[in-house]
Design a protein around this motif. Structure first.
Motif, PDB file in Angstrom:
ATOM      1  N   ASN A 176       0.803  -1.223   0.000  1.00 52.47           N
ATOM      2  CA  ASN A 176       0.000   0.000   0.000  1.00 52.47           C
ATOM      3  C   ASN A 176       0.837   1.275   0.000  1.00 52.47           C
ATOM      4  OD1 ASN A 176      -2.438  -1.503   0.234  1.00 52.47           O
ATOM      5  ND2 ASN A 176      -2.009  -1.788   2.400  1.00 52.47           N
ATOM      6  N   LEU A 185       2.207   2.383  -3.372  1.00 52.48           N
ATOM      7  CA  LEU A 185       1.082   2.795  -4.224  1.00 52.48           C
ATOM      8  C   LEU A 185       0.588   4.184  -3.833  1.00 52.48           C
ATOM      9  CD1 LEU A 185      -1.128   2.199  -6.338  1.00 52.48           C
ATOM     10  CD2 LEU A 185      -2.435   1.092  -4.504  1.00 52.48           C
ATOM     11  N   TYR A 186       0.412   4.417  -2.527  1.00 52.74           N
ATOM     12  CA  TYR A 186      -0.027   5.731  -2.056  1.00 52.74           C
ATOM     13  C   TYR A 186       0.986   6.818  -2.430  1.00 52.74           C
ATOM     14  CZ  TYR A 186      -3.377   3.121   0.814  1.00 52.74           C
ATOM     15  OH  TYR A 186      -4.372   2.293   1.235  1.00 52.74           O
ATOM     16  N   PHE A 237       3.048   6.890  -5.097  1.00 54.01           N
ATOM     17  CA  PHE A 237       2.937   7.213  -6.523  1.00 54.01           C
ATOM     18  C   PHE A 237       1.649   7.979  -6.822  1.00 54.01           C
ATOM     19  CE2 PHE A 237       6.121   3.785  -7.197  1.00 54.01           C
ATOM     20  CZ  PHE A 237       7.025   4.530  -7.930  1.00 54.01           C
ATOM     21  N   LEU A 238       0.553   7.595  -6.153  1.00 55.38           N
ATOM     22  CA  LEU A 238      -0.700   8.328  -6.359  1.00 55.38           C
ATOM     23  C   LEU A 238      -0.566   9.775  -5.886  1.00 55.38           C
ATOM     24  CD1 LEU A 238      -3.352   5.664  -5.261  1.00 55.38           C
ATOM     25  CD2 LEU A 238      -2.860   6.466  -7.590  1.00 55.38           C
ATOM     26  N   PHE A 239       0.103   9.974  -4.770  1.00 56.59           N
ATOM     27  CA  PHE A 239       0.345  11.332  -4.263  1.00 56.59           C
ATOM     28  C   PHE A 239       1.172  12.139  -5.253  1.00 56.59           C
ATOM     29  CE2 PHE A 239       3.435  14.113  -2.159  1.00 56.59           C
ATOM     30  CZ  PHE A 239       2.592  15.025  -1.552  1.00 56.59           C
ATOM     31  N   CYS A 240       2.254  11.540  -5.759  1.00 58.57           N
ATOM     32  CA  CYS A 240       3.131  12.250  -6.702  1.00 58.57           C
ATOM     33  C   CYS A 240       2.394  12.595  -7.989  1.00 58.57           C
ATOM     34  CB  CYS A 240       4.361  11.400  -7.012  1.00 58.57           C
ATOM     35  SG  CYS A 240       5.509  11.240  -5.632  1.00 58.57           S
ATOM     36  N   ILE A 241       1.678  11.632  -8.548  1.00 56.57           N
ATOM     37  CA  ILE A 241       0.968  11.878  -9.813  1.00 56.57           C
ATOM     38  C   ILE A 241      -0.098  12.947  -9.633  1.00 56.57           C
ATOM     39  CG2 ILE A 241      -0.608  10.828 -11.480  1.00 56.57           C
ATOM     40  CD1 ILE A 241       0.970   8.205 -11.082  1.00 56.57           C
ATOM     41  N   ALA A 242      -0.872  12.853  -8.527  1.00 58.04           N
ATOM     42  CA  ALA A 242      -1.909  13.857  -8.269  1.00 58.04           C
ATOM     43  C   ALA A 242      -1.284  15.241  -8.096  1.00 58.04           C
ATOM     44  CB  ALA A 242      -2.705  13.471  -7.027  1.00 58.04           C
TER      45      ALA A 242
END
Length: 280
Positions: free
Chosen positions: A249, A252-253, A255-260
């Motif tokens: 997790n 994944l969190y 990469f989601l933070f960076c992309i957002a």
């Protein structure tokens, strides 16, 4: 239809190239955002602890389930406040073992806090607990069971039930002796076992005596075996590894933070450039 797909693919390809050029141009800002995300992830990882967890399912007899919920909630508050001395005193364990408890709480069958449950449905409830040292699992389980089975209010209620059962046993014994004397007296006078004497069938008296004996036996068993709570089942011990959380997790969190964050920065820059071009 093919033209629609081609235009869609072309549109997203152009947007991706624009976004890629933006990443290259703003590599310092992008790197800073990635670094901030890494620091946040590292902080969360350090704050987490690996632990073992288990639970015990209880059925209860003479007290309302809310009483047990309130008692476990008291332990929960002691655990949260790190008052290990009083926690150890309540569970009758050493302070060192009490320090290994990271969480303890009770829920009803609907997974709601048991200390808030005022319903009268007599359904099982669950006590969940987490601990850091596997060698303490059996001792913690036994101490939690013993704690609920020896609550002061439970002892008081069990004493009342025991006294009530003894009174009932005494009553049934007296009635049984009375029936025995009646059966002996009727046995001497009756001439035929199938005929009634004074409207009394001696077989009915034997059936009543048997019911009395069964009730006496049941009350004796209940008085000797009944507890305020009984263990219905004990779950296996599960291990929660924070390294697994990081792999499954945490990354994944991150990469989601960076992309957002990158998309927000990209959108903000485009909005700024569009406003600037409108002014010019």
């Amino acid at each position: 239809m093919n033209r629609f797909f081609d235009e869609t693919i072309c549109f997203y390809s152009n947007e991706f190239r624009v976004f890629y050029r933006f990443i290259i141009q703003e590599k310092i800002k992008v790197g800073f955002i990635a670094f901030i995300g890494f620091i946040i992830l590292l902080g969360i990882y350090i704050s987490k602890e690996s632990y073992y967890s288990s639970s015990v399912t209880f059925t209860y007899n003479c007290l309302h389930k809310k009483v047990f919920g309130e008692e476990i909630h008291k332990l929960e508050n002691l655990c949260k406040s790190k008052d290990y001395e009083n926690l150890a005193k309540e569970l009758k364990i050493s302070v060192e073992i009490a320090k290994s408890i990271t969480s303890i709480y009770a829920v009803n069958i609907g997974n709601s806090p048991l200390h808030e449950d005022i319903t009268n449905e007599k359904l099982p409830f669950y006590v969940h607990y987490q601990f850091s040292d596997l060698k303490n699992k059996d001792l913690l389980m036994k101490s939690i069971i013993s704690y609920l089975q020896h609550l002061p209010q439970g002892k008081k209620r069990m004493k009342e039930i025991l006294e009530m059962n003894l009174q009932k046993i005494s009553f049934y014994k007296r009635q049984s002796l009375l029936l025995d004397s009646i059966k002996i007296s009727l046995g001497k006078k009756r001439q035929n076992s199938h005929n009634d004497l004074f409207g009394i069938n001696i077989k009915d008296l034997f059936e009543i005596s048997e019911r009395y004996d069964q009730e006496i036996s049941r009350l004796k068993t209940e008085s000797s075996e009944k507890q305020t709570v009984d263990v219905f089942s004990i779950d296996v011990v599960n291990f929660y590894n924070k390294d697994e959380w990081l792999l499954k997790n945490g990354i994944l969190y991150y990469f989601l933070f960076c992309i957002a964050s990158f998309l927000m920065l990209f959108w903000y820059k485009k909005l700024y450039e569009n406003k600037r071009s409108d002014l010019l």
